[in-house]
Design a protein around this motif. Structure first.
Motif, mmCIF file in Angstrom:
data_model
loop_
_atom_site.group_PDB
_atom_site.id
_atom_site.type_symbol
_atom_site.label_atom_id
_atom_site.label_comp_id
_atom_site.label_asym_id
_atom_site.label_seq_id
_atom_site.Cartn_x
_atom_site.Cartn_y
_atom_site.Cartn_z
ATOM 1 N N ARG A 115 0.849 -1.199 0.000
ATOM 2 C CA ARG A 115 0.000 0.000 0.000
ATOM 3 C C ARG A 115 0.879 1.240 0.000
ATOM 4 N NH1 ARG A 115 -5.014 -1.572 1.908
ATOM 5 N NH2 ARG A 115 -5.484 0.534 2.598
ATOM 6 N N PRO A 116 0.369 2.347 -0.497
ATOM 7 C CA PRO A 116 1.144 3.585 -0.459
ATOM 8 C C PRO A 116 1.601 3.913 0.959
ATOM 9 C CG PRO A 116 -0.820 3.882 -1.795
ATOM 10 C CD PRO A 116 -0.934 2.542 -1.167
ATOM 11 N N ALA A 117 0.776 3.523 1.938
ATOM 12 C CA ALA A 117 1.129 3.833 3.326
ATOM 13 C C ALA A 117 2.415 3.151 3.761
ATOM 14 C CB ALA A 117 -0.014 3.405 4.237
ATOM 15 N N LEU B 45 5.133 3.504 2.524
ATOM 16 C CA LEU B 45 6.203 4.511 2.457
ATOM 17 C C LEU B 45 6.400 5.180 3.814
ATOM 18 C CD1 LEU B 45 5.348 6.171 -0.957
ATOM 19 C CD2 LEU B 45 7.294 4.715 -0.447
ATOM 20 N N PHE B 46 5.328 5.191 4.606
ATOM 21 C CA PHE B 46 5.414 5.802 5.930
ATOM 22 C C PHE B 46 5.607 4.754 7.019
ATOM 23 C CE2 PHE B 46 2.897 8.486 3.196
ATOM 24 C CZ PHE B 46 3.365 9.769 3.465
ATOM 25 N N ARG B 47 4.983 3.608 6.791
ATOM 26 C CA ARG B 47 4.897 2.620 7.868
ATOM 27 C C ARG B 47 5.852 1.441 7.718
ATOM 28 N NH1 ARG B 47 2.286 5.799 10.474
ATOM 29 N NH2 ARG B 47 0.046 6.200 10.283
#
Lengths: 208, 623
Positions: free
Chosen positions: B382-384, B386-388
């Motif tokens: 998921r794009p998330a 990149l943060f997680r």
């Protein structure tokens, strides 16, 4: 399960700029991801650009983001196997817009990177990489630009230059809304509105 | 279209980095495909050689073989009507004796007529012609001996050799006998003219011999029709038909079974390689997690992401297939000097497309089956991330599982089709599946144990050891891949080694315990008392067992023609050896029914390999 965001009731005016501030772990990045359609809230309703994105599938969210949402990351996140030009053109291609390479060249030139078209990310400095990332986010003319600590990995001079470009270019694009996450008060002060988050809740909202 | 463009950009970048990250994937596929295509090409070369030289290996267009008798006048007339030329060969075992030293060696005698060979050419030492060799010298007929026989008898060209009661002179050695490919022989070859055996006493009544009639058919004759006429004219005679289409069925069978076995071994290798492919694709996707999340952020759908990376894997697979096929196609050319002499002569080394297609199909299926699972994981990035951080592994969506199931079914169908044996394929693939399951369980147990013991005091203060064990315990997929890849490879090697070792031990250890030191065949009843007396006088002989032997055809089963009941079962083909006894011979086991008593009267009873016969002869039971 941990509740990251709760009791958030927020509307942001189109064409304005908004800073999300708050201490680490307050939910700034989570709120940005939910608003950008990169993550979905487990409950509640999220409407962006007039569309309810709460119940969209991942494929629908991807299509929603195309050309409408630009994201600038703290760590640049350029695709290392592509040149600066290809990185920017890919965003335009995915948005389904015409002349991707011509427009990518123009946007990179606007950001002073005309001499870096065919360079790969590892051949560029941090400031240059972030400018390419900025060009990639802005090239499809999105209605929403999200920036997560865009100066966090840059020195002061490069950071200031990037911020100037970010504000200038988003203002040049009519009706483009800028939402940025920052710890930098000076940067936050440049925005029309500042939203302070604490423990996943909006603690204070200043400005329009 | 956009997926193709992005895949193309990533491929060019990977090419610039000299395919770093894809070398393992490609090597796994290249070696698997090369081994399968090499085996297939070699088999194709041997098949083509056997087919194109069928007439030469048979010595004619067709052959009719009779056992212990020669054709009668009616049969000879039939053969003359059906063909434009005939040649008779009598094949039997005898002792070749060096008269000066009385040294005796078993030899396989081929007695021929003046028309021999109808097809092909025989090569003798000194470029001697057959007629010159058979002419003999000093009033003795000529004989041609295999070089090995000459050496064992310790005689030279020009010396005398005795077959039965008759002396011959050795005129030449046999260098090449094309119509002997794939035939079984108990001793080195001797070649004489049939008419010169008159007076030798070797072809008397009761002698074990076979007579073969080679026929040259009219040009353009249809072998199917010729065989059909034979079947109609020669029923129940025990005569066997063979023609140039399948001149060496024994060799065909051995080569076919060997190549099936080797191809299945190659498939096992491809499965091992497939585990490597899976691990390589997983590592590739893990490395690309950030890129995928960025592309999704920019608006790429899960479907586009899947195709971006599937196209890249497809290109690497295609490249591996080309390189593997190239290696496999060239391997037989390189291996020719190392082939056994008779195979090297027969094999028509060339490029055989069917073998290459087979290997390519296996390679593509293996790559698809083993990479679809890790490729399907891109859906869960998921794009998330990149943060997680990294994306946890999930079960693929149902559509990917369905595609994988369909690919597995296609691979299974292909393996059965190409190997031609359901049972062998299922046993092998079942064995591989069970091995993988056991290895996965071992891997899981290993990681579980590591996690439990890592916090023990023995690991305190030993940072390298703890770090290494921690990596093994936490990297569940990587550890599993390594355990399964190496484990399955060793399982296949161990299985092949065990089969080989057991066969060798069975031959070298078990058989000598059970088998006699010497066999004596063709002893007439009247000769038996004298024979036994001589053996009794020999102190080296500790046990003698004799068994009467009749040869005959099974002509009827339950009062019906045998062929109607048993079809083309091998028991009914040609003559069978029949022994007889009052009491049950030692070490003989009755699997069904009862042994007849000493005072049995009435119809003669017999024991047959009933189980085998019953497979094709329905309704055949005890009594």
């Amino acid at each position: 399960m941990v509740d990251i965001l709760h009791s958030i009731d927020l509307q942001i005016t189109q064409g304005s700029s908004c800073a999300l501030v708050g201490p680490s772990g307050s939910g700034k990045s989570s709120l940005l991801m939910v608003m950008a359609g990169l993550e979905q809230a487990t409950s509640g309703r999220v409407a962006v650009l007039g569309e309810d994105i709460s119940a969209m599938s991942e494929a629908e969210l991807a299509q929603f983001r195309r050309g409408r949402v630009g994201v600038v990351f703290q760590s640049f996140h350029l695709i290392p196997s592509m040149t600066a030009l290809q990185n920017v053109a890919t965003a335009i291609e995915l948005a389904g817009q015409p002349d991707p390479f011509e427009r990518a060249r123009a946007k990179l030139a606007d950001l002073g990177l005309a001499h870096r078209y065919d360079h790969f990310p590892k051949q560029m400095s941090g400031g240059e990489q972030q400018r390419v990332a900025l060009a990639r986010a802005l090239a499809p003319n999105p209605k929403l630009v999200f920036a997560d600590e865009p100066t966090g990995n840059l020195d002061a001079a490069n950071g200031a230059s990037i911020v100037d470009s970010l504000f200038t270019l988003t203002q040049e694009q009519a009706d483009t809304t800028l939402i940025l996450v920052t710890h930098d008060n000076q940067l936050a002060q440049r925005c029309d509105r500042i939203i302070d988050l604490r423990d996943g809740k909006i603690c204070e909202s200043q400005g329009a | 279209m956009i997926a193709l463009k992005i895949a193309q950009r990533e491929l060019i970048a990977a090419w610039r980095e000299r395919l770093h990250g894809f070398r393992i994937l490609m090597l796994c596929l290249i070696f698997g495909i090369a081994s399968i295509s090499a085996i297939g090409s070699l088999r194709g070369a041997i098949d083509a050689g056997l087919n194109s030289n069928g007439r030469v290996f048979l010595g004619g267009d067709a052959q009719i073989e009779l056992t212990y008798r020669q054709a009668n006048a009616q049969e000879l007339a039939w053969m003359a009507r059906q063909s434009r030329a005939q040649s008779q060969i009598i094949d039997f075992r005898s002792m070749a004796v060096a008269p000066d030293t009385n040294k005796r060696i078993l030899t396989q005698v081929k007695a021929v007529d003046s028309a021999y060979p109808l097809v092909g050419a025989i090569t003798l030492s000194g470029d001697m012609g057959l007629s010159e060799a058979f002419a003999g010298q000093d009033g003795l007929p000529g004989a041609i001996l295999a070089p090995a026989l000459l050496r064992r008898l310790n005689i030279n060209l020009g010396d005398q050799v005795k077959f039965g009661q008759k002396l011959f002179v050795v005129m030449a050695t046999l260098l090449k006998e094309p119509d002997n490919f794939g035939n079984f022989a108990l001793g080195p070859r001797s070649l004489v003219l049939t008419k010169d055996l008159d007076g030798s006493g070797l072809l008397a009544a009761g002698t074990l011999f076979s007579s073969k009639y080679r026929l040259l058919l009219e040009d353009g004759s249809d072998l199917d029709q010729a065989q059909q006429r034979f079947d109609e004219e020669w029923p129940g005679t025990g005569a066997k038909w063979k023609d140039a289409r399948k001149a060496s069925p024994g060799a065909d069978r051995v080569i076919e079974r060997m190549s099936r076995f080797l191809i299945l071994i190659g498939l096992s290798g491809l499965v091992v390689g497939g585990i490597g492919v899976s691990a390589a694709v997983r590592a590739f996707i893990a490395k690309k997690t950030g890129h995928i999340a960025v592309l999704k952020t920019l608006g790429a759908t899960p479907g586009q992401i899947f195709w971006i990376y599937t196209l890249q894997i497809a290109v690497y697979t295609g490249l591996s297939v080309v390189l593997g096929l190239l290696l496999g196609a060239l391997a037989p050319f390189a291996a020719r000097p190392f082939l056994p002499e008779n195979l090297a002569e027969v094999a028509l080394i060339s490029i055989y497309p069917s073998a290459l297609i087979e290997a390519a199909v296996y390679g593509c299926l293996a790559a698809a089956i083993f990479s679809i699972w890790p490729l399907a994981q891109t859906e869960h990035i998921r794009p998330a991330n990149l943060f997680r951080g990294g994306a946890p592994a999930h079960w693929p969506a149902r559509r990917y599982l369905l595609v994988q199931g369909a690919l597995l079914a296609a691979a299974l169908f292909g393996a059965v089709q190409f190997s031609g044996s359901w049972s062998m394929t299922f046993w092998l693939l079942g064995g591989i599946a069970i091995s993988l399951l056991i290895l996965a369980m071992i891997s899981g147990a290993f990681q579980f144990t590591l996690k439990r013991i890592m916090h023990r005091s023995a690991f305190q203060g030993r940072l390298p050891l703890r770090a290494a064990f921690s990596a093994l315990a936490s990297g569940s997929e990587r550890t599993g891949s390594v355990v399964m890849g190496i484990g399955l490879g060793l399982t296949v090697l161990a299985a092949v080694g065990q089969i080989d070792g057991n066969l060798r031990r069975s031959i070298t250890q078990s058989l000598p315990d059970k088998a006699p030191s010497f066999f004596f065949l063709d002893i007439q009843s009247s000769q038996l008392p004298e024979f036994n007396k001589r053996l009794a006088e020999n102190p080296a002989v500790r046990q003698v067992e004799t068994a009467p032997m009749l040869r005959g055809l099974v002509t009827k089963i339950n009062q019906q023609p045998a062929a109607e009941v048993g079809g083309d079962h091998w028991v009914l083909r040609g003559d069978r050896g029949i022994s007889y006894a009052d009491g049950l011979p030692e070490q003989t086991k009755i699997t069904a029914g009862q042994w007849w008593g000493r005072a049995t009267a009435g119809r003669p009873k017999s024991a047959l390999p009933l189980k085998r016969l019953k497979r094709s002869a329905s309704g055949l039971e005890i009594n």
